[in-house]
Design a protein around this motif. Sequence first.
Motif, PDB file in Angstrom:
ATOM      1  N   TYR A  85       8.111  16.751   4.884  1.00  0.00           N
ATOM      2  CA  TYR A  85       9.481  16.693   4.758  1.00  0.00           C
ATOM      3  C   TYR A  85      10.269  16.568   3.499  1.00  0.00           C
ATOM      4  O   TYR A  85       9.733  15.733   2.671  1.00  0.00           O
ATOM      5  N   VAL A  86      10.782  17.529   2.930  1.00  0.00           N
ATOM      6  CA  VAL A  86      11.750  17.449   1.468  1.00  0.00           C
ATOM      7  C   VAL A  86      13.075  17.509   1.675  1.00  0.00           C
ATOM      8  O   VAL A  86      13.478  18.772   2.341  1.00  0.00           O
ATOM      9  N   LYS A  87      13.659  16.468   1.424  1.00  0.00           N
ATOM     10  CA  LYS A  87      15.128  16.714   1.743  1.00  0.00           C
ATOM     11  C   LYS A  87      16.050  16.397   0.160  1.00  0.00           C
ATOM     12  O   LYS A  87      15.604  15.546  -0.608  1.00  0.00           O
ATOM     13  N   VAL A  88      16.879  17.169  -0.125  1.00  0.00           N
ATOM     14  CA  VAL A  88      17.474  17.269  -1.424  1.00  0.00           C
ATOM     15  C   VAL A  88      18.984  17.100  -1.304  1.00  0.00           C
ATOM     16  O   VAL A  88      19.766  17.761  -0.355  1.00  0.00           O
ATOM     17  N   LYS A  89      19.632  16.334  -1.717  1.00  0.00           N
ATOM     18  CA  LYS A  89      21.159  15.922  -1.928  1.00  0.00           C
ATOM     19  C   LYS A  89      21.411  16.308  -3.097  1.00  0.00           C
ATOM     20  O   LYS A  89      21.398  15.659  -4.064  1.00  0.00           O
ATOM     21  N   LYS A  90      22.466  17.457  -3.296  1.00  0.00           N
ATOM     22  CA  LYS A  90      22.995  17.704  -4.661  1.00  0.00           C
ATOM     23  C   LYS A  90      24.311  17.117  -5.052  1.00  0.00           C
ATOM     24  O   LYS A  90      24.785  16.402  -3.937  1.00  0.00           O
TER      25      LYS A  90
ATOM     26  N   GLY B 224       0.890  11.374  15.404  1.00  0.00           N
ATOM     27  CA  GLY B 224       1.064  10.389  16.392  1.00  0.00           C
ATOM     28  C   GLY B 224       0.987   8.896  16.180  1.00  0.00           C
ATOM     29  O   GLY B 224       1.616   7.792  17.211  1.00  0.00           O
ATOM     30  N   GLU B 225       1.048   8.612  15.013  1.00  0.00           N
ATOM     31  CA  GLU B 225       1.187   6.984  14.604  1.00  0.00           C
ATOM     32  C   GLU B 225       1.930   7.016  13.539  1.00  0.00           C
ATOM     33  O   GLU B 225       1.714   7.728  12.160  1.00  0.00           O
ATOM     34  N   GLN B 226       3.078   6.173  13.552  1.00  0.00           N
ATOM     35  CA  GLN B 226       3.992   6.142  12.384  1.00  0.00           C
ATOM     36  C   GLN B 226       3.863   5.097  11.436  1.00  0.00           C
ATOM     37  O   GLN B 226       4.264   4.858  10.288  1.00  0.00           O
ATOM     38  N   LYS B 227       2.577   4.086  11.639  1.00  0.00           N
ATOM     39  CA  LYS B 227       2.613   3.030  11.000  1.00  0.00           C
ATOM     40  C   LYS B 227       2.136   3.419   9.474  1.00  0.00           C
ATOM     41  O   LYS B 227       2.089   2.492   8.375  1.00  0.00           O
ATOM     42  N   PHE B 228       1.562   4.524   9.397  1.00  0.00           N
ATOM     43  CA  PHE B 228       0.834   5.099   8.029  1.00  0.00           C
ATOM     44  C   PHE B 228       1.678   6.076   7.491  1.00  0.00           C
ATOM     45  O   PHE B 228       1.671   6.746   6.445  1.00  0.00           O
ATOM     46  N   ASP B 229       3.047   6.380   8.035  1.00  0.00           N
ATOM     47  CA  ASP B 229       3.931   7.223   7.210  1.00  0.00           C
ATOM     48  C   ASP B 229       4.706   6.575   6.226  1.00  0.00           C
ATOM     49  O   ASP B 229       4.714   5.236   6.377  1.00  0.00           O
ATOM     50  N   GLN B 230       5.101   7.074   5.347  1.00  0.00           N
ATOM     51  CA  GLN B 230       5.863   6.778   3.994  1.00  0.00           C
ATOM     52  C   GLN B 230       6.642   7.674   3.621  1.00  0.00           C
ATOM     53  O   GLN B 230       6.820   8.701   3.788  1.00  0.00           O
ATOM     54  N   THR B 231       8.180   7.319   3.146  1.00  0.00           N
ATOM     55  CA  THR B 231       9.020   7.966   2.830  1.00  0.00           C
ATOM     56  C   THR B 231       9.488   7.483   1.349  1.00  0.00           C
ATOM     57  O   THR B 231       9.386   6.195   1.046  1.00  0.00           O
ATOM     58  N   VAL B 232       9.482   8.448   0.131  1.00  0.00           N
ATOM     59  CA  VAL B 232       9.843   8.161  -1.005  1.00  0.00           C
ATOM     60  C   VAL B 232      11.099   8.768  -1.550  1.00  0.00           C
ATOM     61  O   VAL B 232      11.625   9.979  -1.206  1.00  0.00           O
TER      62      VAL B 232
ATOM     63  N   VAL C   1       8.710  18.220  -7.380  1.00  0.00           N
ATOM     64  CA  VAL C   1      10.034  19.002  -6.901  1.00  0.00           C
ATOM     65  C   VAL C   1      10.760  19.151  -8.291  1.00  0.00           C
ATOM     66  O   VAL C   1      10.988  18.424  -9.060  1.00  0.00           O
ATOM     67  N   VAL C   2      11.131  20.461  -8.606  1.00  0.00           N
ATOM     68  CA  VAL C   2      11.740  21.019  -9.750  1.00  0.00           C
ATOM     69  C   VAL C   2      13.200  21.059  -9.498  1.00  0.00           C
ATOM     70  O   VAL C   2      13.531  21.818  -8.636  1.00  0.00           O
ATOM     71  N   ASN C   3      13.808  20.270 -10.414  1.00  0.00           N
ATOM     72  CA  ASN C   3      15.335  20.439 -10.428  1.00  0.00           C
ATOM     73  C   ASN C   3      15.622  21.474 -11.381  1.00  0.00           C
ATOM     74  O   ASN C   3      15.914  21.154 -12.488  1.00  0.00           O
ATOM     75  N   ARG C   4      16.203  22.758 -10.746  1.00  0.00           N
ATOM     76  CA  ARG C   4      16.515  23.709 -11.704  1.00  0.00           C
ATOM     77  C   ARG C   4      18.173  24.052 -11.552  1.00  0.00           C
ATOM     78  O   ARG C   4      18.797  24.877 -12.136  1.00  0.00           O
ATOM     79  N   THR C   5      18.890  22.582 -11.433  1.00  0.00           N
ATOM     80  CA  THR C   5      20.313  22.661 -11.491  1.00  0.00           C
ATOM     81  C   THR C   5      20.821  21.942 -12.688  1.00  0.00           C
ATOM     82  O   THR C   5      19.982  21.228 -13.354  1.00  0.00           O
ATOM     83  N   ALA C   6      22.107  21.912 -12.792  1.00  0.00           N
ATOM     84  CA  ALA C   6      22.552  21.225 -14.147  1.00  0.00           C
ATOM     85  C   ALA C   6      22.939  20.142 -13.743  1.00  0.00           C
ATOM     86  O   ALA C   6      23.615  19.373 -14.610  1.00  0.00           O
ATOM     87  N   GLN C   7      22.858  19.354 -12.637  1.00  0.00           N
ATOM     88  CA  GLN C   7      23.485  18.228 -12.195  1.00  0.00           C
ATOM     89  C   GLN C   7      22.160  17.407 -11.627  1.00  0.00           C
ATOM     90  O   GLN C   7      21.155  17.959 -11.132  1.00  0.00           O
ATOM     91  N   PRO C   8      21.933  15.889 -11.586  1.00  0.00           N
ATOM     92  CA  PRO C   8      21.003  15.554 -11.121  1.00  0.00           C
ATOM     93  C   PRO C   8      21.070  15.364  -9.363  1.00  0.00           C
ATOM     94  O   PRO C   8      22.002  15.844  -8.945  1.00  0.00           O
ATOM     95  N   ILE C   9      19.725  15.726  -8.913  1.00  0.00           N
ATOM     96  CA  ILE C   9      19.691  15.448  -7.293  1.00  0.00           C
ATOM     97  C   ILE C   9      19.099  14.248  -6.817  1.00  0.00           C
ATOM     98  O   ILE C   9      18.245  13.513  -7.568  1.00  0.00           O
ATOM     99  N   GLU C  10      19.353  13.918  -5.461  1.00  0.00           N
ATOM    100  CA  GLU C  10      18.665  12.921  -5.140  1.00  0.00           C
ATOM    101  C   GLU C  10      17.563  13.570  -4.010  1.00  0.00           C
ATOM    102  O   GLU C  10      17.848  14.465  -3.077  1.00  0.00           O
ATOM    103  N   CYS C  11      16.276  13.043  -4.056  1.00  0.00           N
ATOM    104  CA  CYS C  11      15.247  13.766  -3.545  1.00  0.00           C
ATOM    105  C   CYS C  11      14.686  12.803  -2.532  1.00  0.00           C
ATOM    106  O   CYS C  11      14.093  11.568  -3.138  1.00  0.00           O
ATOM    107  N   THR C  12      14.296  13.083  -1.347  1.00  0.00           N
ATOM    108  CA  THR C  12      13.598  12.233  -0.415  1.00  0.00           C
ATOM    109  C   THR C  12      12.271  12.886   0.179  1.00  0.00           C
ATOM    110  O   THR C  12      12.721  14.098   0.621  1.00  0.00           O
ATOM    111  N   LEU C  13      11.515  12.618  -0.003  1.00  0.00           N
ATOM    112  CA  LEU C  13       9.985  13.043   0.491  1.00  0.00           C
ATOM    113  C   LEU C  13       9.270  12.393   1.346  1.00  0.00           C
ATOM    114  O   LEU C  13       9.262  11.115   1.332  1.00  0.00           O
TER     115      LEU C  13
END
Length: 168
Positions: A109-114, A67-75, A48-60
């Motif tokens: 899924y990739v979510k970014v908060k500017k 069908g099974e959520q026990k192996f899912d992972q959020t970073v 995930v490349v931040n090309r902005t002048a401010q830090p970003i919060e990234c959730t992946l």
Amino acid sequence: MQIDQSPSHETMNDGSTSNNGTPKNDTSGQSASFKMPRAPPHVYSCFVVNRTAQPIECTLKYNGRPGEQKFDQTVSVTIPANSEHYFPRQFFQPNLPESYCKWVKIVTYVKVKKSNGKILEVKYPFEHVQYPIRNWEFHVKDNGGILSKPPTRIVNVLKYENLDQYEC
């Protein structure tokens, strides 16, 4: 002695034979052709490349077995201005101890908060991904959304994925 050279049977592509020259299972007069299924557009690791002048919060989010959520992972990470973060492949072993087989998780899924509070997100299947791939790139720009781009550089796998031994 005379040998009859007219064929009494023919061998088909599938190894079956017929006496009249037509395939055994062919009822329509046309043979069906096999079509290879398309490879899934999975992303296994990414930048995930931040090309902005401010830090970003990234959730992946990585998904394991469907069908099974026990192996899912959020970073979640904070990526400084004009910098990048590498999200390496993640593995799981669903059938321990019966099987030691490793499965690789896929990025879904990739979510970014500017810094201005604006939230951008992209979800699987990602734009331009045509087949399973590693080291995909998501570029976050000041104006616009998240760009989904093919890898632009050669990656040192040992450096980014902390591999110090051969994978099984």
